[in-house]
Design an enzyme around this catalytic site. Sequence first.
Site, PDB file in Angstrom:
ATOM      1  CB  CYS A   1      -1.431   5.105  -6.039  1.00  0.00           C
ATOM      2  SG  CYS A   1       0.319   5.431  -5.738  1.00  0.00           S
TER       3      CYS A   1
ATOM      4  CB  CYS B   1       1.087   2.252  -5.923  1.00  0.00           C
ATOM      5  SG  CYS B   1       0.967   3.652  -4.830  1.00  0.00           S
ATOM      6  CG  ASP B   2      -1.436   0.092  -8.115  1.00  0.00           C
ATOM      7  OD1 ASP B   2      -0.709  -0.725  -7.543  1.00  0.00           O
ATOM      8  OD2 ASP B   2      -2.399   0.647  -7.574  1.00  0.00           O
TER       9      ASP B   2
END
Length: 320
Positions: A140, A143-144
Amino acid sequence: MSGNIEHIHCLIIGSGPAGYTAAIYAARADLKPVLYTGLTPGGQLTETTEVDNFPGYPKGIKGPELMEDLKNQAERFGTQVRFGMVTRADLTANPKRIWIDDTKEVTADAVIIATGASAKWLGLPNETRLRMNAGGVSACAVCDGFFFRGQDVAIVGGGDTAAEEATYLAKLCRKVYMLVRKDKLRASKAMQHRVFNTPNIEVLWNTETVDILGEQSVQGVLVKNNLTGEEKKLDVTGFFVAIGHKPNTDIFKGQLDMDEQGYIKVKPGSTHTNIEGVFAVGDCADKVYRQAVTAAGSGCMGALDAERWLASKEVHAEMA
Ligand code: NDP
């Protein structure tokens, strides 16, 4: 209870942000929800480390902690959270019939399906190890990606997700290698155009990942050209995998309307499926957004839809 079979007013299947949010709303509406967690209580977020984009946590929160908070919040209003996997369902029956762990059978007036989706992985041993240790392997970018600002990263895949995530990463990172196993992208023309017009994305065609290097964190990636056999090391510190997701909906096939990939179809702007009293929320019905907060939002919608549907049918929870 009727006979030996337990009857549940509002059954929620799945314990990600969608399932727990549905539970919070359903419990507060006195629907007496029972939630079965599945095999990974907490869902995909328990496999991530820091969650920085869930509103309300200005300093970020660890994925497992966020899920524990959501669970506690759902239980605070009376949700029964149970460990167990739904293995079979007859959603056309009235009431609906559900089997847990192939043994226990329950019936339910309303069912909210929040079974999520699972990212596909390459299956390399170091990929699993570094992913589980938060060592720089992720599925992701939204997200990261933030953790790799100014660094060089690689992303595997040639579909819309990989293209979208590569362009997202390109805004944060110094260089993005896109590893594509064929000589063309599967992504839409518009997404391809964005990739080809982003100067710091380098597409490596006919390229497969041989290994991810590094003990504690990603120190590089060994790739191979599948036409020439030539191998080389890419000096990257982040490795993203975007080769698709699989919605966890196999047990509902043949009963619920789904698209060709298995995502449950809902009536636009709602969580209603083709079967009355069955609602689908979160990633099992969403291949576009796939964020914890959008899943939570749709979990709330599912509980509201279930509450209104039950009220319209004048089906009430048995008094405890
Ligand atoms: P896709 O299945 O479309 O693409 C997967 C990609 O990963 C393909 O390029 C495939 O290669 C590659 N791949 C699969 N397995 C491997 C492997 N083992 N090693 C290396 N590469 C591999 O998945 P997406 O997640 O990209 O998209 C899913 C759906 O969601 C699509 O319908 C897409 O259009 C949609 N979507 C829409 C978006 C939007 O509209 N904004 C955003 C994101 C997704 P190959 O081509 O060789 O098979």
